[in-house]
Design a protein around this motif. Structure first.
Motif, PDB file in Angstrom:
ATOM      1  N   ILE A 352       0.849  -1.181   0.000  1.00  0.00           N
ATOM      2  CA  ILE A 352       0.000   0.000   0.000  1.00  0.00           C
ATOM      3  C   ILE A 352       0.888   1.234   0.000  1.00  0.00           C
ATOM      4  N   PHE A 353       0.547   2.207  -0.837  1.00  0.00           N
ATOM      5  CA  PHE A 353       1.356   3.430  -0.889  1.00  0.00           C
ATOM      6  C   PHE A 353       0.475   4.623  -1.224  1.00  0.00           C
ATOM      7  N   SER A 354       0.953   5.799  -0.903  1.00  0.00           N
ATOM      8  CA  SER A 354       0.268   7.032  -1.289  1.00  0.00           C
ATOM      9  C   SER A 354       0.939   7.575  -2.541  1.00  0.00           C
ATOM     10  N   ALA A 358      -2.597  11.040  -9.718  1.00  0.00           N
ATOM     11  CA  ALA A 358      -3.893  11.381 -10.303  1.00  0.00           C
ATOM     12  C   ALA A 358      -4.301  12.818 -10.019  1.00  0.00           C
ATOM     13  N   GLY A 359      -3.390  13.605  -9.470  1.00  0.00           N
ATOM     14  CA  GLY A 359      -3.693  15.006  -9.190  1.00  0.00           C
ATOM     15  C   GLY A 359      -4.041  15.278  -7.746  1.00  0.00           C
ATOM     16  N   THR A 360      -4.490  14.250  -7.025  1.00  0.00           N
ATOM     17  CA  THR A 360      -4.715  14.347  -5.590  1.00  0.00           C
ATOM     18  C   THR A 360      -3.884  13.257  -4.915  1.00  0.00           C
ATOM     19  N   THR A 361      -3.694  13.388  -3.613  1.00  0.00           N
ATOM     20  CA  THR A 361      -2.954  12.362  -2.883  1.00  0.00           C
ATOM     21  C   THR A 361      -3.913  11.242  -2.515  1.00  0.00           C
ATOM     22  N   ASP A 362      -3.719  10.082  -3.121  1.00  0.00           N
ATOM     23  CA  ASP A 362      -4.622   8.949  -2.960  1.00  0.00           C
ATOM     24  C   ASP A 362      -3.860   7.745  -2.404  1.00  0.00           C
ATOM     25  N   ILE A 363      -4.625   6.735  -1.938  1.00  0.00           N
ATOM     26  CA  ILE A 363      -4.032   5.465  -1.526  1.00  0.00           C
ATOM     27  C   ILE A 363      -4.117   4.491  -2.696  1.00  0.00           C
ATOM     28  N   GLU A 382      -9.502   7.642  -2.656  1.00  0.00           N
ATOM     29  CA  GLU A 382      -9.185   8.936  -3.241  1.00  0.00           C
ATOM     30  C   GLU A 382      -8.964  10.001  -2.177  1.00  0.00           C
ATOM     31  N   ASP A 383      -8.070  10.914  -2.521  1.00  0.00           N
ATOM     32  CA  ASP A 383      -7.954  12.205  -1.845  1.00  0.00           C
ATOM     33  C   ASP A 383      -7.826  12.107  -0.333  1.00  0.00           C
TER      34      ASP A 383
END
Length: 721
Positions: A352-354, A358-363, A382-383
């Motif tokens: 699992i990583f951030s 995609a333009g936002t910080t997602d998992i 998302e986000d």
């Protein structure tokens, strides 16, 4: 004829006055409308900050609801606020998300773009895989408040959390079912010792805990220690004079080794396995300063995953997997975005990583077989909040993380000439971004105010800082993005206005003092602790003529205030603390450059705090004020005439800390008088050059602990070997 002329003049005057009245009425109407719009926009931006920067979705919903209810006529903003309410409910796993989107479509049909976004969200709830998981996936807060801390990890069963009790510095255990806290170490109060715990991690059986410990007994630095969950069998496992800091990441499945990061004096970082039996460290990988500090074991103990910055001029990371014997390494995630390791799923199938790809910080997650990627990365959530610190998985797959919340802002208040009362109430300085501004510093000509703001991407304390230079005449702000990975809470502006100086961590992950060009933001290192023969360099401050720099140099046995000539590089000791383990917490040079005011904390034999005045050229120190435990100084500033010193007074530590107000005392000593500010001052305080105003930061760092459940894909099967 005269009467006729007077009548004409009278009519012209009436028409003129009527025109002026109508114009003024129009201006007043426009002004009121603009004011309403500005208030709505400001409230909306505060809501965005709560959700995007802090991940505080409940607070954000409250703010967005106020926009909708208080400003219904401001349709563009109200529609966006209602859309955001739905998005926040989605984050919290609440069914109210659907209702919010339906309201957007029904009540704001003329706001086409917002309505289109709401329809897309509704469709996702009905058809998308993520939408289908909404009823089962949940993120919930498990701990918040002044004593919450994110330095630890969850127990394998998810019942307990390790943390640092900052009221004492002890390692402690929190029972999440009863909300009870229990100390594990027994160091006593801060009066008795300045030792304290750091990061900690549970063993696989949940019976032992590995943790860092700041020690002063014959070794001033961090040790790796272990203790049982009942508080017994505490012992030192590893320490090294060449390793000022270390961080445990995980235990091996058989609990024979502890995976850790060693941060060495030579500016290198080592990924090591430390034997629990004899404390010997086996090096798996040596890295330069670009290592980001995220590290974890695979559940079977065969592999180690870590994040590492991709290039010399980049702050973005990729993710690598290293065989536990150190013989083989694989690039697991390679992408131009910033990819940071969060953990390895308990079934061993996913990392699992951030990522901000995609333009936002997602998992995101990637399937792993034998330490190699099996599939393309998949977005799971998302986000998320950029200020998220991963704490680890439980055996059931629940993921714990800490959110860094709390707001800090820069304020300006007018102050009278006797320095005992404010003439205008404190007003926040930043107009566009609130809640993440600190370290105000006036320009010498009094025309500008600079401060540090956290506005860009980053994880935890790191990344995303910039210096904001605000014109006091126009209100315009100029931004200087910083390439430093971490910046401490103080900023100093050179007398000629050409440079700033800060302490922080550079792109090579080395802590030191840095100069920053005030025009282009270029960062140049000034000094590193290893070059000075010390452990830590702190609190740089310009001399009044700008030709020298003062700073605190803390060594293993002594702490001194140093003055360094910028032309010759010559160092001179201004003051050496007599105590074996003191803490020079703050200091400021007087406006005329002749004196230095120093906040000096005694750490041994009962803590007391002295406010000293020392000649800037060196010489005998004179005590101005003495406070007894648990009081201490947090910020100070000379008055422009150089006769008095303002200081903020605090009592207690950790969750017991409270503000005791702003005070003023003569540089010659005497009874201090309280300044009627009625607002806590955090770490920074300074006078405008004309003495009519003070700038300060206010607000505290806060932590919330959350757990994310049912977010891992259910369709995952066993890895095919």
């Amino acid at each position: 004829m005269v009467s006729f002329i007077l009548l004409i003049i009278s009519r012209k005057c009436i028409m003129k006055n009527l025109t002026i009245f109508l114009l003024l009425s129009h201006v007043l109407f426009v002004s009121v409308a603009n004011a309403q719009q500005n208030r709505a926009e400001k409230l909306y931006q505060q809501g965005l900050y709560e959700t995007e920067a802090l991940g505080n979705y409940t607070k954000a919903i409250e703010l967005f609801n106020r926009v909708v209810t208080e400003f219904p006529k401001e349709k563009p903003i109200a529609a966006k606020a209602l859309l955001q309410i739905g998005i926040c409910h989605e984050k919290l796993g609440n069914a109210e998300a659907q209702k919010a989107y339906e309201r957007v479509i029904k009540e704001f049909a003329d706001q086409r773009e917002v309505v289109a976004a709401a329809r897309i969200r509704l469709s996702a709830l009905a058809q998308n895989v993520d939408g289908a998981r909404l009823s089962s996936m949940a993120a919930r807060q498990v701990w918040a408040g002044p004593d919450a801390d994110g330095e630890g990890s969850p127990s394998p069963d998810g019942r307990y959390l390790t943390f640092v009790d900052w009221s004492t510095g002890n390692l402690a255990l929190r029972d999440l079912t009863t909300s009870e806290n229990r100390p594990l170490t027994k160091k006593g109060s801060w009066t008795e010792s300045y030792e304290f715990a750091g990061g900690s991690v549970f063993s696989p059986t949940g019976k032992k805990i590995a943790y860092t410990w700041f020690s002063k007994e014959g070794y001033l630095g961090f040790q790796l220690r272990a203790i049982r969950t009942d508080g017994t069998d505490e012992r030192v496992i590893y320490q090294d004079n060449e390793v000022p800091y270390l961080s445990p990441a995980a235990w091996s499945p058989d609990e024979r080794y502890i995976l850790a990061s060693l941060f060495r004096n030579d500016r290198t970082t080592q990924i090591v396995l430390i034997s629990v039996a004899d404390g010997k460290a086996r090096i798996l990988k040596s890295l330069d300063g670009r290592y980001r500090g995220q590290l974890c074991f695979s559940p079977d103990g065969r592999y180690v995953a870590y994040s590492f910055t991709t290039g010399d001029n980049s702050q973005n990371s990729d993710i690598y997997v290293l065989a536990a014997d150190g013989n083989r390494e694989t690039t697991l995630v390679k992408h131009p975005a910033d990819d940071l390791l969060m953990g390895w799923s308990p079934d061993g199938e996913r990392i699992i990583f951030s990522s901000d790809r995609a333009g936002t910080t997602d998992i995101w997650s990637v399937n792993v077989v034998d330490g190699k990627p099996r599939s393309a990365p998949q977005r799971l959530q998302e986000d998320i909040n950029r200020r998220t610190i991963p704490m680890g998985f439980t055996k059931s797959g629940s993921f714990f993380y800490a959110l860094l919340t709390g707001l800090r802002d820069v304020y300006v208040a007018g102050i009278n000439q006797t320095f005992d009362s404010v003439t205008t109430l404190p007003e926040p300085v930043a107009s566009r971004i609130t809640g993440s501004n600190f370290a105000p510093e006036w320009s010498r000509d009094g025309k500008s105010l600079a401060f540090i703001s956290r506005r860009g991407p980053g994880t935890g304390f790191f990344g995303g800082h910039m210096i904001i230079i605000r014109s006091l005449q126009t209100g315009l702000e100029r931004e200087l993005p910083l390439t430093l990975a971490y910046v401490t809470a103080r900023l100093r502006w050179s007398p000629d206005g050409s440079r700033f100086v800060v302490t922080g961590t550079g792109e090579d992950d080395q802590h030191g003092i840095f100069m920053i060009d005030s025009q282009n933001g270029k960062v140049n290192p000034f000094a590193y602790p290893s070059e000075e023969g010390s452990m830590v360099l702190r609190y740089p401050y310009w001399s009044s003529d700008g030709h020298s720099l003062f700073y605190v140099s803390q060594g293993k046995k002594q702490t001194a205030l140093i003055r360094r000539d910028l032309g010759t590089g010559k160092r001179a000791e201004v003051y050496r603390a007599p105590n074996e383990f003191p803490f020079l917490s703050i200091f400021q040079v007087s406006p005329d450059g002749r004196w230095v005011a120093i906040g000096y904390h005694h750490a041994l034999n009962g803590r007391s705090v002295n406010l000293l005045v020392v000649p800037a050229s060196g010489g005998e120190a004179r005590e101005v004020l003495r406070l007894e435990d648990p009081e201490w100084l947090r910020a100070l500033a000379w008055t422009p005439d150089g006769r008095n010193i303002l200081f903020s007074r605090h009592k207690g530590t950790g969750p017991d800390e409270r503000d005791e107000g702003l005070w003023c005392t003569s540089m010659n000593g005497g009874f201090p008088e309280r300044v009627d500010l009625n607002m806590p001052v955090a770490d920074n305080l300074g006078f405008h050059p004309d003495g009519s105003r003070i700038a300060f930061d206010s607000g505290e760092r806060q932590v919330e602990i959350w757990v994310m459940e049912n977010f891992l894909p259910k369709e995952s099967g066993k890895n095919e070997k």
